[in-house]
Design a protein around this motif. Structure first.
Motif, PDB file in Angstrom:
ATOM      1  N   LEU A  21       0.825  -1.205   0.000  1.00  0.00           N
ATOM      2  CA  LEU A  21       0.000   0.000   0.000  1.00  0.00           C
ATOM      3  C   LEU A  21       0.862   1.259   0.000  1.00  0.00           C
ATOM      4  O   LEU A  21       0.577   2.222  -0.714  1.00  0.00           O
ATOM      5  CB  LEU A  21      -0.920   0.006   1.228  1.00  0.00           C
ATOM      6  N   LEU A  22       1.918   1.247   0.818  1.00  0.00           N
ATOM      7  CA  LEU A  22       2.794   2.420   0.861  1.00  0.00           C
ATOM      8  C   LEU A  22       3.526   2.625  -0.453  1.00  0.00           C
ATOM      9  O   LEU A  22       3.691   3.757  -0.912  1.00  0.00           O
ATOM     10  CB  LEU A  22       3.796   2.271   2.005  1.00  0.00           C
ATOM     11  N   ARG A  70       4.502  -5.783  14.418  1.00  0.00           N
ATOM     12  CA  ARG A  70       3.964  -4.928  13.369  1.00  0.00           C
ATOM     13  C   ARG A  70       4.691  -3.591  13.310  1.00  0.00           C
ATOM     14  O   ARG A  70       5.366  -3.198  14.266  1.00  0.00           O
ATOM     15  CB  ARG A  70       2.467  -4.702  13.565  1.00  0.00           C
ATOM     16  N   ASP A  71       4.524  -2.913  12.176  1.00  0.00           N
ATOM     17  CA  ASP A  71       5.233  -1.655  11.937  1.00  0.00           C
ATOM     18  C   ASP A  71       4.487  -0.442  12.460  1.00  0.00           C
ATOM     19  O   ASP A  71       5.084   0.593  12.710  1.00  0.00           O
ATOM     20  CB  ASP A  71       5.483  -1.472  10.430  1.00  0.00           C
ATOM     21  N   VAL A  72       3.153  -0.546  12.575  1.00  0.00           N
ATOM     22  CA  VAL A  72       2.327   0.598  12.947  1.00  0.00           C
ATOM     23  C   VAL A  72       1.655   0.318  14.280  1.00  0.00           C
ATOM     24  O   VAL A  72       1.132  -0.764  14.512  1.00  0.00           O
ATOM     25  CB  VAL A  72       1.252   0.875  11.881  1.00  0.00           C
ATOM     26  N   GLY A  73       1.663   1.299  15.166  1.00  0.00           N
ATOM     27  CA  GLY A  73       0.929   1.159  16.411  1.00  0.00           C
ATOM     28  C   GLY A  73       1.828   0.964  17.612  1.00  0.00           C
ATOM     29  O   GLY A  73       3.037   0.810  17.492  1.00  0.00           O
ATOM     30  N   GLY A  74       1.207   0.962  18.815  1.00  0.00           N
ATOM     31  CA  GLY A  74       1.968   0.897  20.043  1.00  0.00           C
ATOM     32  C   GLY A  74       1.992  -0.471  20.673  1.00  0.00           C
ATOM     33  O   GLY A  74       2.930  -1.245  20.488  1.00  0.00           O
ATOM     34  N   ARG A  75       0.961  -0.827  21.430  1.00  0.00           N
ATOM     35  CA  ARG A  75       0.923  -2.086  22.158  1.00  0.00           C
ATOM     36  C   ARG A  75       0.213  -3.182  21.353  1.00  0.00           C
ATOM     37  O   ARG A  75      -0.288  -2.963  20.258  1.00  0.00           O
ATOM     38  CB  ARG A  75       0.193  -1.891  23.482  1.00  0.00           C
ATOM     39  N   ARG A 158       1.690   5.732  10.112  1.00  0.00           N
ATOM     40  CA  ARG A 158       3.100   5.634   9.776  1.00  0.00           C
ATOM     41  C   ARG A 158       3.374   6.582   8.619  1.00  0.00           C
ATOM     42  O   ARG A 158       2.640   6.577   7.619  1.00  0.00           O
ATOM     43  CB  ARG A 158       3.471   4.214   9.383  1.00  0.00           C
ATOM     44  N   VAL A 159       4.426   7.392   8.737  1.00  0.00           N
ATOM     45  CA  VAL A 159       4.735   8.396   7.722  1.00  0.00           C
ATOM     46  C   VAL A 159       6.156   8.196   7.206  1.00  0.00           C
ATOM     47  O   VAL A 159       7.105   8.068   7.993  1.00  0.00           O
ATOM     48  CB  VAL A 159       4.590   9.823   8.294  1.00  0.00           C
ATOM     49  N   ARG A 160       6.280   8.140   5.878  1.00  0.00           N
ATOM     50  CA  ARG A 160       7.584   8.151   5.228  1.00  0.00           C
ATOM     51  C   ARG A 160       7.730   9.482   4.504  1.00  0.00           C
ATOM     52  O   ARG A 160       6.828  10.307   4.493  1.00  0.00           O
ATOM     53  CB  ARG A 160       7.703   7.003   4.222  1.00  0.00           C
ATOM     54  N   VAL A 166      -2.550   5.460   7.298  1.00  0.00           N
ATOM     55  CA  VAL A 166      -3.331   5.450   8.528  1.00  0.00           C
ATOM     56  C   VAL A 166      -3.986   4.076   8.604  1.00  0.00           C
ATOM     57  O   VAL A 166      -4.680   3.663   7.671  1.00  0.00           O
ATOM     58  CB  VAL A 166      -4.388   6.559   8.551  1.00  0.00           C
ATOM     59  N   ALA A 167      -3.751   3.365   9.682  1.00  0.00           N
ATOM     60  CA  ALA A 167      -4.214   1.988   9.790  1.00  0.00           C
ATOM     61  C   ALA A 167      -4.823   1.755  11.165  1.00  0.00           C
ATOM     62  O   ALA A 167      -4.607   2.536  12.104  1.00  0.00           O
ATOM     63  CB  ALA A 167      -3.059   1.011   9.553  1.00  0.00           C
ATOM     64  N   GLY A 168      -5.597   0.682  11.272  1.00  0.00           N
ATOM     65  CA  GLY A 168      -6.197   0.414  12.567  1.00  0.00           C
ATOM     66  C   GLY A 168      -6.929  -0.907  12.619  1.00  0.00           C
ATOM     67  O   GLY A 168      -6.885  -1.709  11.682  1.00  0.00           O
TER      68      GLY A 168
END
Length: 237
Positions: A21-22, A70-75, A158-160, A166-168
């Motif tokens: 996607l990115l 995973r690459d995106v998110g915290g816990r 996540r920003v490059r 934007v994911a969730g």
């Protein structure tokens, strides 16, 4: 806009689909994906620094949820392979230092619209109860027992330099099973967690069919697209 549908055969090949996607966005074409990932517990980068991380991975495996990072998110978040949906919207960026808040707002508003469009008169509120899974500043909750809010949606970004995603996660059903595995994992990590804060669309009075919710989420995330190109992902085993 390119829209990816379906799930690849394994956890890793499915993650590769999401990484595309990115790349698609970096080439100038926004992309959206809404799907049910394979059963897993996806740990965040912060989890890896904790002493209980290896023990948490073992607990996830023991419950039949393969651990991944995973690459995106915290816990940590948990997917049951059926009713826990993931969503992602990627788009090109001209200046990676700008637009973060706007992307969060557009994605959050789209998910709110999707939930409100479902049967059950759902009324999502922004924010989350204390000691929720994957705590963060971009979450949506729905009423649970005694109308107390329960977290149903978590959103990260996540920003490059050339693209952002934007994911969730959106929990549709199977509240008890997801809460149980998260309680075990967070206990090993020694991170505060209250299983009663886990909510689902179904437990708030909405539909329990993930296909219905998936379609509503996708429609909301692509609502501003002038044209849409559908790409099918290889079916899972």
């Amino acid at each position: 806009m390119r829209v990816l549908r379906g799930r690849a055969a394994t956890i890793e090949t499915d993650r590769e689909v999401s990484r595309r996607l990115l790349s698609t966005a970096a080439d100038g074409e926004p992309a959206v994906r809404v799907w049910a990932p394979h059963r897993q517990v996806a740990f965040g980068r912060r989890d890896r620094r904790l002493e209980g991380y290896d023990r948490a991975r073992e607990r996830a495996s023991d419950r039949g949820f393969p651990p991944v990072e995973r690459d995106v998110g915290g816990r940590a978040v948990a997917y049951d392979g059926e009713t826990a949906l993931a969503f992602a919207r990627a788009e090109p960026v001209a200046d990676f230092r700008r637009g973060t808040d706007d992307r969060y707002e557009r994605a959050t508003a789209a998910i709110e619209d999707a939930l409100r469009s479902l049967e059950g008169s759902l009324d999502p509120v922004r924010g989350e109860p204390d000691d929720s899974f994957c705590p963060g500043t971009h979450s949506l909750s729905l009423p649970g027992a005694n109308d107390e809010p329960r977290k149903v949606v978590g959103i990260a970004q996540r920003v490059r330099q050339d693209a952002a995603v934007v994911a969730g996660i959106v929990l549709v059903a199977n509240r008890d099973r997801l809460a149980a595995v998260l309680e075990s994992v967070y206990g090993a990590l020694e991170v505060p967690f209250d299983p009663d804060t886990v909510g689902t669309v179904a437990s708030a009075g909405g539909p329990s069919d993930p296909a219905v919710v998936r379609a509503a989420l996708e429609d909301a995330l692509i609502s501003d697209a002038a044209t849409v190109a559908i790409e099918s992902v290889a079916a899972s085993e």
